[in-house]
Design an enzyme around this catalytic site. Sequence first.
Site, short mmCIF file in Angstrom:
data_model
loop_
_atom_site.label_atom_id
_atom_site.label_comp_id
_atom_site.label_asym_id
_atom_site.label_seq_id
_atom_site.Cartn_x
_atom_site.Cartn_y
_atom_site.Cartn_z
N ASP A 188 0.81 -1.15 -0.09
CA ASP A 188 0.18 0.04 0.06
C ASP A 188 0.93 1.22 0.26
OD1 ASP A 188 0.89 -0.49 2.53
OD2 ASP A 188 -1.09 -0.47 3.37
N ASP A 217 6.85 3.63 3.39
CA ASP A 217 7.18 4.78 4.30
C ASP A 217 8.80 4.77 4.66
OD1 ASP A 217 6.90 6.66 6.13
OD2 ASP A 217 5.55 5.63 7.53
N PHE A 228 0.36 11.11 7.51
CA PHE A 228 -0.66 10.02 7.55
C PHE A 228 -1.81 10.10 6.71
CE2 PHE A 228 -3.50 7.18 9.67
CZ PHE A 228 -2.68 6.06 9.90
#
Length: 178
Positions: free
Chosen positions: A103, A106, A155
Amino acid sequence: METIKLHDRTFSPYLSAQEIQDAVVRLAEQINNDYRGKDLLFLSVLNGSFMFTSDLMKHIILPCEISFMKVSSYQGTESTGRVDELIGLNSQVLGKHIVLLEDVVDTGVTIDKIIRLLQTNNPESVEVCSILFKKEAHIGQNRPKYFGFEIPNKFVVGYGLDYNQHGRNLPSIYQLKT
Ligand code: IMP
Ligand code: MG
């Protein structure tokens, strides 16, 4: 533009469902071009990449395998502390060209762990395809070769990504309102 609330936080629209679908088609085209004639295995990292995986696969025109797995960390018996393992990986990895589906990349710690574990089974190659890449936050060894959007270190939720397990079902992506 409509904001949404998940638990105690408010999120603003960030990437529309249409923008995401356009990126998915572009990524599939790149993979269709790069993996022609190769023994191709997609490995989808659960839970976050279920929606991306499903959408991407509909645009892949090559013969391929699709498998799902999780990475988990447990307290080993060695003094070295925590040990990582891949859970649910029941596909033969040896000699395969692997595309890891994520997904978001990070810090990159997760894909580094997975790639290190996969390498012990001698795949022919391993590349990463993620819908999102937080380049500013990245400190890992491996970068996604394919990514939909480079996004700031903020976020986000939706399109598989969660905030305390909520928001995964949203077809578009929202950013935390600060
Ligand atoms: P990394 O190991 O730091 O690259 O983090 C990867 C994992 O952290 C992803 O697979 C997500 O599950 C989670 N993550 C990172 N950023 C976000 C975010 O903005 N929203 C939701 N989950 C995130
Ligand atoms: Mg995840």
